[in-house]
Design a protein around this motif. Structure first.
Motif, short mmCIF file in Angstrom:
data_model
loop_
_atom_site.label_atom_id
_atom_site.label_comp_id
_atom_site.label_asym_id
_atom_site.label_seq_id
_atom_site.Cartn_x
_atom_site.Cartn_y
_atom_site.Cartn_z
N ARG A 259 72.08 122.87 -10.23
CA ARG A 259 72.97 124.05 -10.31
C ARG A 259 72.61 124.93 -11.50
NH1 ARG A 259 78.02 123.23 -7.34
NH2 ARG A 259 78.18 121.03 -6.72
N ARG A 260 72.09 124.31 -12.54
CA ARG A 260 71.85 125.02 -13.80
C ARG A 260 70.40 125.45 -13.96
NH1 ARG A 260 75.94 121.87 -13.49
NH2 ARG A 260 77.83 122.29 -14.70
N ALA A 261 69.57 125.21 -12.94
CA ALA A 261 68.16 125.60 -12.99
C ALA A 261 67.99 127.03 -12.50
CB ALA A 261 67.33 124.65 -12.12
N ARG A 262 66.97 127.68 -13.03
CA ARG A 262 66.65 129.04 -12.57
C ARG A 262 65.99 129.01 -11.20
NH1 ARG A 262 65.36 132.78 -16.72
NH2 ARG A 262 66.85 132.58 -18.45
N LEU A 263 65.24 127.92 -10.93
CA LEU A 263 64.42 127.86 -9.73
C LEU A 263 64.10 126.41 -9.42
CD1 LEU A 263 62.53 129.39 -7.64
CD2 LEU A 263 60.73 129.23 -9.37
N PHE A 264 63.96 126.12 -8.14
CA PHE A 264 63.53 124.80 -7.67
C PHE A 264 62.31 125.00 -6.79
CE2 PHE A 264 63.17 121.32 -4.76
CZ PHE A 264 63.68 120.20 -5.39
N VAL A 265 61.26 124.22 -7.05
CA VAL A 265 60.05 124.27 -6.21
C VAL A 265 59.77 122.86 -5.73
CG1 VAL A 265 57.62 124.88 -6.07
CG2 VAL A 265 59.13 126.17 -7.61
N GLY A 266 59.62 122.67 -4.44
CA GLY A 266 59.34 121.34 -3.90
C GLY A 266 59.20 121.37 -2.40
N SER A 267 58.84 120.23 -1.83
CA SER A 267 58.62 120.14 -0.39
C SER A 267 59.90 119.73 0.33
CB SER A 267 57.48 119.15 -0.10
OG SER A 267 57.82 117.86 -0.57
N ASP A 268 59.77 119.50 1.63
CA ASP A 268 60.92 119.22 2.51
C ASP A 268 61.45 117.82 2.24
OD1 ASP A 268 62.76 119.08 4.55
OD2 ASP A 268 61.26 118.80 6.13
N THR A 269 62.32 117.71 1.24
CA THR A 269 62.92 116.44 0.86
C THR A 269 64.41 116.65 0.58
OG1 THR A 269 62.47 116.82 -1.48
CG2 THR A 269 60.77 115.64 -0.21
N GLY A 270 65.12 115.54 0.36
CA GLY A 270 66.53 115.62 0.02
C GLY A 270 66.82 116.50 -1.19
N PRO A 271 66.07 116.36 -2.29
CA PRO A 271 66.33 117.21 -3.46
C PRO A 271 66.21 118.70 -3.17
CG PRO A 271 65.07 115.30 -4.13
CD PRO A 271 65.14 115.25 -2.63
N LEU A 272 65.27 119.11 -2.32
CA LEU A 272 65.16 120.53 -1.97
C LEU A 272 66.44 121.01 -1.30
CD1 LEU A 272 63.57 123.21 -1.53
CD2 LEU A 272 62.75 122.22 0.62
N HIS A 273 66.93 120.26 -0.34
CA HIS A 273 68.13 120.67 0.38
C HIS A 273 69.37 120.58 -0.52
CE1 HIS A 273 65.81 121.14 3.96
NE2 HIS A 273 65.40 119.88 3.92
N LEU A 274 69.36 119.66 -1.46
CA LEU A 274 70.46 119.58 -2.42
C LEU A 274 70.46 120.82 -3.31
CD1 LEU A 274 72.77 118.12 -3.84
CD2 LEU A 274 71.06 116.81 -5.13
N ALA A 275 69.29 121.20 -3.81
CA ALA A 275 69.21 122.38 -4.66
C ALA A 275 69.65 123.63 -3.91
CB ALA A 275 67.78 122.56 -5.17
N SER A 276 69.24 123.76 -2.67
CA SER A 276 69.65 124.91 -1.87
C SER A 276 71.16 124.89 -1.63
CB SER A 276 68.90 124.89 -0.53
OG SER A 276 69.31 125.96 0.30
N ALA A 277 71.71 123.70 -1.36
CA ALA A 277 73.14 123.59 -1.07
C ALA A 277 74.02 123.95 -2.25
CB ALA A 277 73.46 122.17 -0.59
N VAL A 278 73.53 123.73 -3.48
CA VAL A 278 74.33 124.08 -4.66
C VAL A 278 74.06 125.50 -5.13
CG1 VAL A 278 74.51 121.68 -5.40
CG2 VAL A 278 72.66 123.12 -6.33
N GLY A 279 73.25 126.24 -4.37
CA GLY A 279 73.07 127.66 -4.64
C GLY A 279 71.89 128.03 -5.52
N THR A 280 71.00 127.10 -5.80
CA THR A 280 69.82 127.39 -6.62
C THR A 280 68.76 128.09 -5.79
OG1 THR A 280 70.26 125.41 -7.94
CG2 THR A 280 68.05 126.34 -8.10
N ARG A 281 68.09 129.05 -6.40
CA ARG A 281 66.97 129.70 -5.72
C ARG A 281 65.86 128.68 -5.51
NH1 ARG A 281 62.52 132.74 -7.85
NH2 ARG A 281 61.56 133.99 -6.21
N CYS A 282 65.34 128.60 -4.29
CA CYS A 282 64.39 127.55 -3.95
C CYS A 282 63.13 128.12 -3.30
CB CYS A 282 65.02 126.56 -2.95
SG CYS A 282 66.40 125.62 -3.61
N ILE A 283 62.02 127.47 -3.60
CA ILE A 283 60.76 127.71 -2.89
C ILE A 283 60.39 126.40 -2.22
CG2 ILE A 283 58.32 128.32 -3.07
CD1 ILE A 283 59.03 129.90 -5.60
N GLY A 284 60.42 126.40 -0.89
CA GLY A 284 60.12 125.20 -0.13
C GLY A 284 58.68 125.21 0.35
N LEU A 285 57.96 124.13 0.06
CA LEU A 285 56.56 124.00 0.46
C LEU A 285 56.50 123.09 1.69
CD1 LEU A 285 55.03 123.38 -3.09
CD2 LEU A 285 55.65 125.56 -1.99
N TYR A 286 56.03 123.62 2.79
CA TYR A 286 56.07 122.90 4.06
C TYR A 286 54.68 122.77 4.66
CZ TYR A 286 61.17 123.12 4.28
OH TYR A 286 62.50 122.96 4.02
#
Length: 335
Positions: A259-286
């Motif tokens: 929630r407190r991060a500026r950005l999340f970068v990662g692949s299709d995993t639980g943490p990516l969807h968690l970061a997206s769900a809490v409103g963090t800007r995300c870059i998903g690598l697929y």
């Protein structure tokens, strides 16, 4: 059909995995919005339960271990508990035998699930669920919400409302303070259980250097097991002044940190969807099959070059050639 003033007893069945459980939270919230007086419960595997536990829309959480269907004694215990809940409806979001069976064991008269189409309604789930919904939406979040149509819920507002507790806020805040990250940081989730979902450590290190040089942002590397910790340490060692390995954090503590991060970068995993769900800007690598489980919502960017769809068994055994098609430059540009 029930009205808003009714109080039906409804149970969601989504046993696993972590990312899929997160993507099911909108179903829970839509039920609460439509039936404010309902008794809402969720049957879930114990290792996924923390992400749901304490949710404001949930009345009861039923946790089972991974091997519960192998134990006749545990099956009887679960059946007894579900019967005691006097359920009116079950909603089988998972669409497998292991999720349809407890719905059937519960004794609920209405058992909603997917029909057999487009990788849904698999195994013998369609024999046990008695109200089948054809999966029409593309993304799994919208597809799951389609299961609510038999209850009169159509196109509901999508909300995740991931729970956050004081102890988790403290853990995240203490880490940020101790590492002087109050000016901002980025989360680089370098790991994934399947090789087909892993980008290279060298490229993650290059992204960390770019973020530090261009924006003055440090990168934080989370991990879940010893192999992942060792990989995170290898990446951090390549750019020691730009990246740091996170201490062992629980799933819910990670949610508070994200929630407190500026950005999340990662692949299709639980943490990516968690970061997206809490409103963090995300870059998903697929690597493949982005349509069903891409980053949900406007705050997400998806990078994918191979849109070949394949089932989970095939993807689990694939190499990461498709992930290697993603260049460092395009990830940096997306940042």
């Amino acid at each position: 059909m029930w009205s808003r003033s009714d109080a039906p007893r409804i149970m969601i069945v989504r046993l696993s995995a972590i990312g899929d459980s997160i993507l099911t939270l909108p179903v829970l919230n839509a039920l609460r919005d439509h039936f404010p007086h309902a008794r809402l419960s969720w049957l879930i595997a114990d290792y996924c339960a923390p992400i749901v536990r304490g949710h404001e829309s949930l009345d009861e959480l039923v946790e089972v271990n991974r091997g519960w269907l192998k134990s006749p004694r545990t099956i009887k215990q679960v059946r007894r508990r579900l019967h005691d809940m006097r359920l009116d409806v079950t909603i089988d979001v998972q669409g497998l035998a292991k999720s349809a069976l407890p719905a059937w064991l519960s004794g609920a008269k209405r058992r909603i699930g997917f029909s057999r189409a487009d990788r849904e309604g698999r195994e013998f789930s369609t024999w046990l669920n008695n109200e089948l919904v054809h999966p029409s939406a593309l993304h799994v979040v919208d597809r799951n919400l389609g299961l609510l149509k038999p209850l009169g819920i159509d196109n509901p507002t999508v909300r995740f409302d991931v729970p956050e507790h004081p102890s988790e806020i403290k853990a995240a805040s203490d880490f940020i303070e101790s590492r002087t990250l109050r000016q901002g940081f980025v989360v680089l989730n370098i790991n994934a259980a399947w090789l087909s979902k892993r980008w290279t450590m060298e490229r993650f290190a290059q992204v960390a250097k770019y973020l530090a040089d261009r924006y003055g942002l440090a990168s934080v590397l989370p991990w879940g097991n010893e192999r992942e910790r060792e990989d995170a340490e290898r990446v951090a060692a390549k750019v020691p002044s730009h990246a740091m390995v996170l201490p062992k954090f629980s799933l819910t503590q990670l949610g508070s940190l994200f929630r407190r991060a500026r950005l999340f970068v990662g692949s299709d995993t639980g943490p990516l969807h968690l970061a997206s769900a809490v409103g963090t800007r995300c870059i998903g690598l697929y690597g493949r099959a982005v349509d069903r489980s891409g980053v949900y919502g406007p705050q997400g960017i998806v990078i994918c070059h191979n849109h070949t769809s394949s089932d989970d068994a095939m993807r689990r055994n694939k190499d990461n050639d498709a992930m290697r098609l993603i260049s460092v430059d395009e990830v940096c540009q997306a940042c």
